[in-house]
Design an enzyme around this catalytic site. Structure first.
Site, PDB file in Angstrom:
ATOM      1  N   HIS A 247      40.725  67.252  39.978  1.00 43.83           N
ATOM      2  CA  HIS A 247      39.894  66.014  40.712  1.00 43.83           C
ATOM      3  C   HIS A 247      41.005  64.798  40.207  1.00 43.83           C
ATOM      4  O   HIS A 247      41.418  64.605  38.873  1.00 43.83           O
ATOM      5  CB  HIS A 247      38.529  65.825  39.971  1.00 43.83           C
ATOM      6  CG  HIS A 247      37.652  66.484  40.241  1.00 43.83           C
ATOM      7  ND1 HIS A 247      37.447  67.983  40.096  1.00 43.83           N
ATOM      8  CD2 HIS A 247      36.490  66.591  41.327  1.00 43.83           C
ATOM      9  CE1 HIS A 247      36.334  68.540  40.798  1.00 43.83           C
ATOM     10  NE2 HIS A 247      35.897  67.504  41.503  1.00 43.83           N
TER      11      HIS A 247
ATOM     12  N   ASN B  70      44.486  69.539  32.399  1.00 43.05           N
ATOM     13  CA  ASN B  70      43.450  69.223  33.405  1.00 43.05           C
ATOM     14  C   ASN B  70      41.993  69.477  32.400  1.00 43.05           C
ATOM     15  O   ASN B  70      41.235  68.762  32.409  1.00 43.05           O
ATOM     16  CB  ASN B  70      43.292  70.090  34.482  1.00 43.05           C
ATOM     17  CG  ASN B  70      42.154  69.692  35.390  1.00 43.05           C
ATOM     18  OD1 ASN B  70      41.941  68.397  35.542  1.00 43.05           O
ATOM     19  ND2 ASN B  70      41.604  70.569  35.915  1.00 43.05           N
TER      20      ASN B  70
END
Lengths: 361, 361
Positions: free
Chosen positions: A172, A204
């Site tokens: 994201h 991440n």
């Protein structure tokens, strides 16, 4: 040489073994999809167009398709330009369509994004968080699914299959956790136009997640925080020939989605709700700016965040974008001079304990 | 890891050792340069703007700055959007300026170009040649000089010093030889926004030059020929890990201009002057399309041009651009099925003889 060239082109191409002739004649004829505009001798007044932004999971009514900053208005050329001087009319090309680039700007309730059709990653994704928005609880991450963004033409669209078994996370850019205020808002963060391939372990799922948390924590001090996030493709000097090279992987078969070498965040910590943030804003309020560039690679949790702070201009120079062209110098503050630019790792305490036991610093 | 990151950022940045603080506070405040537009609830009507396109060598009156397809119209946000749903307004970012990308589309008498601020190369450059335009003799290459394009903001502009001692030619995308019809037209081809770093020997000065000649020769058969030329950055499969990587050099200090791995030409051979080409055009006339991709590397003169023919879609997929979205399928022909897609090397006969003597095929 040319054999490998053709092999590459074939791979970059449809990946279906379609012959030159078939591809040449059967594709690319959807004039109704193209924006048009009325051209006069000295001005252009685009006909308003509504971007195709409806999707399977988000109602079209929730998608801000007006006003659309892109695609750029293109003059409809049915007559040679009144300003032609000389024997040729190079802009007559537009009779066949404007080549682009088109940035597929999407206006959604949770985010605004611009897409790069060549790398199949976003150029940038912008979000807005406030103490109130983060306090709301209407969205549940478990109810959201990753989805391809059908607002992007199929030829240029990042696909779920491009990421499948690539070894990279669907990372994201605007975090899902920033959009818990409604299920629709959270769903909007799951479009692949909000994703880049990111290293999972150590990045991440770790350092980058702590960095996202840092952005949220800024709302304890600032009433309104904007964050723009995106990929970079930075050169590295080759120690052998001393030249600079950009090198990045492409995932998908055929290769389609670039794996960025780095990611940036530009943070705007607004000291008062600004005029863009709602009624009662103060157009002269100071804005604390922070720019950060992190490698798409594992980063130890004890690495100071300030190690990744860079001049805003460095992000602009590397990305080709501009982030504060309308923000007067006298309104600017430096975020890390006002606030403590350090991460809090506590929500990963158990994992940290395990790390400590195994000898990891 | 972060040390090298910061080194890269520093190099990508000003290259002057400027401190974070200095860069953050002293830069980026030229709101008068920005295009603005008036936003209403459902439509956007941009205020016409004139691009800054004047240069040292070409009079501003010769530059087609209207109608400008880009920069994209950006809503000026002084009030929250009427369409805001939810607690936040991500598009409020625009109060600080639209991040881009901006393609710096330049409309000149000899060419139309779109520029990539990240790679500092064009996205594409479009030209138009006819038997009449090629017969005119008003320009002399010796009177033209390479010039930086001041229409591109300084931060994103390719510089003469970037190319200096790089080992690469300043490779014209629209060839100077196609614009002999006036000195002004020829001068326009010397903007760095019409250049990419090209391998000189064996490519720019040889095979690529013969390919440019091929395009001109098409005017013996077709009354109007359009050519769009630009760079590509194609992935190659690594034989060791079997993954696909894009790798390209960046020239300049700090590294600024990407060295494309390949170049494309999309050729539109118009069987009758089209409606975009002047009065008397035929809007239904067939158009013979050819798409070619060549590596930025030496190519032997005896290599058939057809080895480099590709489906148009392959160029589109790799570049993120669209070249014939408004050209109906029934008007399309395949150039290399109609015309002989082969080079003529005769103007390099002497060199060829020397090659033959030295045993080169």
């Amino acid at each position: 040489m040319s054999k490998s060239t053709i092999a590459v082109i074939a791979a970059v191409s449809a990946g279906t073994g379609a012959a030159v002739t078939a591809a040449m004649y059967s594709l690319r004829s959807k004039p109704a999809d193209r924006p048009t505009a009325v051209a006069t001798a000295t001005t252009t007044v685009p006909v308003p167009t509504i971007s195709p932004t409806s999707t399977a999971t988000v109602p079209a009514s929730k998608v801000f398709s007006a006003p659309p900053p892109t695609p750029a208005p293109v003059p409809l050329r049915t007559q040679p330009s009144a300003t032609v001087v000389g024997p040729v009319d190079p802009a007559g090309l537009y009779q066949y369509g404007f080549p682009g680039p088109v940035a597929d700007v999407a206006h959604r309730s949770a985010l605004v994004s611009a897409y790069d059709r060549r790398t199949r990653n976003p150029h940038w994704v912008a979000e807005h968080i406030t103490p109130a928005s983060l306090a709301m609880r209407g969205g549940d991450r478990g109810s959201s699914n990753f989805v391809e963004d059908t607002a992007v033409p199929e030829l240029f669209r990042a696909k779920l299959k491009d990421y499948f078994r690539s070894g990279y996370d669907r990372g994201h850019q605007v975090p899902a956790a920033d959009c818990k205020w409604s299920q629709d808002a959270m769903n909007e963060t799951f479009f692949l136009t909000n994703m880049c391939p990111q290293v999972g372990e150590g990045f991440n799922r770790d350092y980058w997640a702590h960095f996202e948390d840092f952005c949220r924590r800024l709302t304890a001090r600032y009433p309104s925080v904007r964050v723009v996030t995106g990929p970079l493709y930075l050169p590295k000097r080759d120690p052998v020939d001393n030249k600079w090279y950009v090198k990045y992987e492409m995932i998908g078969s055929p290769p389609a989605v670039a794996v960025p070498t780095h990611f940036y965040k530009v943070i705007y910590a607004e000291t008062a709700p600004s005029t863009g943030s709602g009624p009662g804003g103060n157009p002269a309020a100071p804005v604390a700016l922070g720019a950060f560039v992190l490698p798409n690679a594992p980063i130890p949790n004890d690495k100071p965040l300030t190690d990744f702070e860079v001049p805003l201009e460095a992000v602009e120079r590397a990305s080709g974008l501009e982030f504060a062209s309308k923000l007067p110098v006298q309104r600017r503050r430096r975020l890390c001079a006002e606030a403590s630019c350090s991460l809090v790792i506590k929500e990963y305490g158990d994992r940290q304990k395990a790390f400590a036991k195994s000898g990891k610093k």
